[in-house]
Design a protein around this motif. Structure first.
Motif, PDB file in Angstrom:
ATOM      1  N   VAL A   1       2.879   7.830   4.815  1.00 23.50           N
ATOM      2  CA  VAL A   1       2.079   5.933   4.256  1.00 23.50           C
ATOM      3  C   VAL A   1       1.231   6.022   3.232  1.00 23.50           C
ATOM      4  CG1 VAL A   1       1.517   4.080   5.227  1.00 23.50           C
ATOM      5  CG2 VAL A   1       3.719   4.987   6.599  1.00 23.50           C
ATOM      6  N   CYS A   2       0.036   6.512   3.679  1.00 18.91           N
ATOM      7  CA  CYS A   2      -1.234   6.900   3.112  1.00 18.91           C
ATOM      8  C   CYS A   2      -1.219   7.449   1.477  1.00 18.91           C
ATOM      9  CB  CYS A   2      -2.426   7.713   3.817  1.00 18.91           C
ATOM     10  SG  CYS A   2      -2.890   7.210   5.736  1.00 18.91           S
ATOM     11  N   GLU A   3       0.271   8.813   1.845  1.00 19.68           N
ATOM     12  CA  GLU A   3       0.475   9.330   0.350  1.00 19.68           C
ATOM     13  C   GLU A   3       0.476   8.019  -0.537  1.00 19.68           C
ATOM     14  OE1 GLU A   3       0.666  14.386   1.278  1.00 19.68           O
ATOM     15  OE2 GLU A   3       1.921  12.352   1.938  1.00 19.68           O
ATOM     16  N   ASN A   4       1.577   7.168  -0.135  1.00 17.61           N
ATOM     17  CA  ASN A   4       2.437   6.495  -0.702  1.00 17.61           C
ATOM     18  C   ASN A   4       1.493   4.902  -1.344  1.00 17.61           C
ATOM     19  OD1 ASN A   4       4.796   7.007  -0.135  1.00 17.61           O
ATOM     20  ND2 ASN A   4       5.511   6.346   1.145  1.00 17.61           N
TER      21      ASN A   4
ATOM     22  N   SER B   1       4.088  -5.557   5.453  1.00 14.42           N
ATOM     23  CA  SER B   1       3.819  -4.913   6.475  1.00 14.42           C
ATOM     24  C   SER B   1       5.361  -5.052   7.199  1.00 14.42           C
ATOM     25  CB  SER B   1       2.472  -3.900   7.615  1.00 14.42           C
ATOM     26  OG  SER B   1       1.953  -5.230   8.415  1.00 14.42           O
ATOM     27  N   LYS B   2       5.938  -5.868   7.100  1.00 11.90           N
ATOM     28  CA  LYS B   2       6.703  -7.226   7.868  1.00 11.90           C
ATOM     29  C   LYS B   2       7.747  -5.570   8.357  1.00 11.90           C
ATOM     30  CE  LYS B   2       9.341  -8.051   4.087  1.00 11.90           C
ATOM     31  NZ  LYS B   2       9.662  -8.942   2.941  1.00 11.90           N
ATOM     32  N   THR B   3       8.179  -5.800   9.717  1.00  8.86           N
ATOM     33  CA  THR B   3       9.498  -4.556   9.941  1.00  8.86           C
ATOM     34  C   THR B   3       9.395  -3.338  10.435  1.00  8.86           C
ATOM     35  OG1 THR B   3      10.518  -3.605   8.750  1.00  8.86           O
ATOM     36  CG2 THR B   3      11.320  -6.204   8.937  1.00  8.86           C
ATOM     37  N   LYS B   4       7.888  -3.408  10.213  1.00 10.27           N
ATOM     38  CA  LYS B   4       7.272  -1.623  10.326  1.00 10.27           C
ATOM     39  C   LYS B   4       5.948  -1.759  11.743  1.00 10.27           C
ATOM     40  CE  LYS B   4       9.150   0.005   6.849  1.00 10.27           C
ATOM     41  NZ  LYS B   4      10.676   0.903   7.208  1.00 10.27           N
ATOM     42  N   PRO B   5       6.275  -0.615  11.968  1.00 11.88           N
ATOM     43  CA  PRO B   5       5.343  -0.561  13.522  1.00 11.88           C
ATOM     44  C   PRO B   5       3.659  -0.906  13.078  1.00 11.88           C
ATOM     45  CG  PRO B   5       6.380   1.778  13.072  1.00 11.88           C
ATOM     46  CD  PRO B   5       7.449   0.747  12.079  1.00 11.88           C
ATOM     47  N   VAL B   6       3.448  -1.417  14.112  1.00  7.95           N
ATOM     48  CA  VAL B   6       1.619  -1.432  14.423  1.00  7.95           C
ATOM     49  C   VAL B   6       0.984   0.304  13.846  1.00  7.95           C
ATOM     50  CG1 VAL B   6      -0.137  -1.327  15.665  1.00  7.95           C
ATOM     51  CG2 VAL B   6       1.276  -3.464  15.494  1.00  7.95           C
TER      52      VAL B   6
ATOM     53  N   ILE C   1      -7.102  -3.250   4.482  1.00 11.85           N
ATOM     54  CA  ILE C   1      -7.564  -4.207   5.101  1.00 11.85           C
ATOM     55  C   ILE C   1      -6.666  -5.722   4.804  1.00 11.85           C
ATOM     56  CG2 ILE C   1     -10.079  -3.908   5.921  1.00 11.85           C
ATOM     57  CD1 ILE C   1     -10.544  -6.548   4.286  1.00 11.85           C
ATOM     58  N   GLU C   2      -5.912  -5.279   3.653  1.00 14.45           N
ATOM     59  CA  GLU C   2      -5.138  -6.264   3.608  1.00 14.45           C
ATOM     60  C   GLU C   2      -3.673  -6.167   4.007  1.00 14.45           C
ATOM     61  OE1 GLU C   2      -6.429  -8.763   1.622  1.00 14.45           O
ATOM     62  OE2 GLU C   2      -8.097  -7.799   2.191  1.00 14.45           O
ATOM     63  N   PHE C   3      -3.195  -7.104   4.822  1.00 11.14           N
ATOM     64  CA  PHE C   3      -1.441  -6.781   5.378  1.00 11.14           C
ATOM     65  C   PHE C   3      -0.697  -7.650   5.169  1.00 11.14           C
ATOM     66  CE2 PHE C   3      -3.835  -3.087   7.123  1.00 11.14           C
ATOM     67  CZ  PHE C   3      -3.381  -2.305   7.083  1.00 11.14           C
ATOM     68  N   GLY C   4       0.033  -7.973   4.286  1.00 12.89           N
ATOM     69  CA  GLY C   4       1.147  -9.154   4.751  1.00 12.89           C
ATOM     70  C   GLY C   4       2.497  -9.251   5.833  1.00 12.89           C
TER      71      GLY C   4
ATOM     72  N   THR D   1       7.844  -2.214   0.820  1.00 14.05           N
ATOM     73  CA  THR D   1       9.433  -0.470   0.223  1.00 14.05           C
ATOM     74  C   THR D   1       8.109   0.381  -0.612  1.00 14.05           C
ATOM     75  OG1 THR D   1      10.372  -2.213  -0.238  1.00 14.05           O
ATOM     76  CG2 THR D   1      11.079   0.367  -0.385  1.00 14.05           C
ATOM     77  N   GLY D   2       7.197   0.328  -1.171  1.00 16.95           N
ATOM     78  CA  GLY D   2       6.513   1.384  -1.562  1.00 16.95           C
ATOM     79  C   GLY D   2       5.401   1.599  -1.016  1.00 16.95           C
ATOM     80  N   ILE D   3       4.896   1.507   0.169  1.00 14.95           N
ATOM     81  CA  ILE D   3       4.165   2.096   0.707  1.00 14.95           C
ATOM     82  C   ILE D   3       4.857   2.486   2.357  1.00 14.95           C
ATOM     83  CG2 ILE D   3       1.929   1.686   2.574  1.00 14.95           C
ATOM     84  CD1 ILE D   3       1.479  -0.772  -0.033  1.00 14.95           C
ATOM     85  N   PHE D   4       5.915   1.122   3.236  1.00 17.22           N
ATOM     86  CA  PHE D   4       6.192   1.651   4.337  1.00 17.22           C
ATOM     87  C   PHE D   4       7.504   2.355   4.084  1.00 17.22           C
ATOM     88  CE2 PHE D   4       2.603  -1.845   4.656  1.00 17.22           C
ATOM     89  CZ  PHE D   4       2.109  -0.816   6.164  1.00 17.22           C
ATOM     90  N   GLY D   5       7.859   2.254   3.167  1.00 13.57           N
ATOM     91  CA  GLY D   5       9.394   2.869   3.150  1.00 13.57           C
ATOM     92  C   GLY D   5      10.309   1.949   2.944  1.00 13.57           C
ATOM     93  N   GLU D   6      12.126   2.179   2.856  1.00 10.39           N
ATOM     94  CA  GLU D   6      13.314   0.570   3.109  1.00 10.39           C
ATOM     95  C   GLU D   6      13.134   0.622   4.602  1.00 10.39           C
ATOM     96  OE1 GLU D   6      15.211  -0.103   1.209  1.00 10.39           O
ATOM     97  OE2 GLU D   6      14.398   1.123  -0.714  1.00 10.39           O
TER      98      GLU D   6
END
Ligand SMILES: *Cc1c(COP(=O)(O)O)cnc(C)c1O
Length: 231
Positions: free
Chosen positions: A3-6, A34-39, A51-54, A221-226
């Motif tokens: 995720v950090c590399e993305n 970060s929708k649908t993705k775990p904490v 710090i910016e999340f949607g 998707t570009g950060i957290f994947g599909e």
């Protein structure tokens, strides 16, 4: 890739798009959707001081906000129902998806109760796709006039969700049109209305959006994947 590399990869693309457009990277806020993705995936990004999340659902936004450090900024980017407004007004730093007077009135009412001023964007359905939320461009000016006089609400700009396209160039006109609408409205000098924010561009088209003036891009998707909606 992690995720950090993305995330760093997306930042590189943002820098390059800014360069092409003669803009400074500081003018563009990257919102990690970060929708649908775990904490646990969000926590990985905290090591980069992100710090910016949607999020697009009120319940998911508030649940995650509660589990994570209080300095994070939560952007409400999804369709908002009036009966959920009370849960989100003092949790979201910016509500991107206001598309009716009734919704704005509810945000104003709940913001007064909680003694906060809510920062909002008006969602415009530029492509006038029937399946999408957002108002049509012709309704924008009268809606802004009405919302601008409501207490405890401040219109920061405009948001659009462009259609899914194979070639991001196909969405360039949409970003240009949103930018032009924001310039028109800025010229009217309404009280409580700045047009400092243009929230446009997602994984498939954020570089084009930046070239056309986006100040906030929403990348999931570009950060957290599909995303997997079946689980
Ligand atoms: C899911 C979502 C995004 C992110 O979409 P990606 O294509 O995964 O980057 C952006 N904006 C809104 C409003 C969304 O619902």
């Amino acid at each position: 890739m992690s995720v950090c590399e993305n995330y760093k990869e997306v930042e590189k693309h943002i820098d390059a798009a800014c360069k092409r457009a003669g803009r400074k990277p500081e003018e563009v806020t990257l919102i990690a959707v970060s929708k649908t993705k775990p904490v646990s995936m969000i926590e990985q990004l905290l090591s980069l001081n992100v710090i910016e999340f949607g999020e697009n659902k009120v319940q998911e936004l508030t649940a995650k906000a509660e589990l994570l450090p209080s300095n994070l900024h939560w952007h409400m980017i999804g369709h908002l129902q009036r009966n959920k407004v009370k849960y989100v007004v003092d949790k979201a730093c910016l509500i991107h998806s206001v598309d009716s007077l009734r919704l704005a009135e509810e945000i104003s009412k709940e913001s007064q109760k909680k003694q906060v001023t809510s920062q909002i964007l008006i969602e415009v359905n530029i492509a006038e796709e029937e399946s999408k939320f957002g108002i049509s461009p012709s309704e924008l000016l009268p809606l802004i006039e009405k919302i601008s006089i409501l207490p405890n609400i401040s219109i920061q700009g405009l948001m659009t969700i462009a259609p899914y396209v194979e070639n991001p160039e196909d969405n360039r006109w949409i970003f240009q049109k949103l930018k032009n609408l924001s310039i028109d409205i800025k010229g009217k000098n309404f009280d409580n209305v700045t047009m400092d924010v243009l929230s446009m561009g997602m994984t498939g088209d954020y570089e084009v959006a930046i070239e056309e003036g986006a100040t906030h891009v929403r990348v999931g998707t570009g950060i957290f994947g599909e995303r997997n909606y079946t689980i």
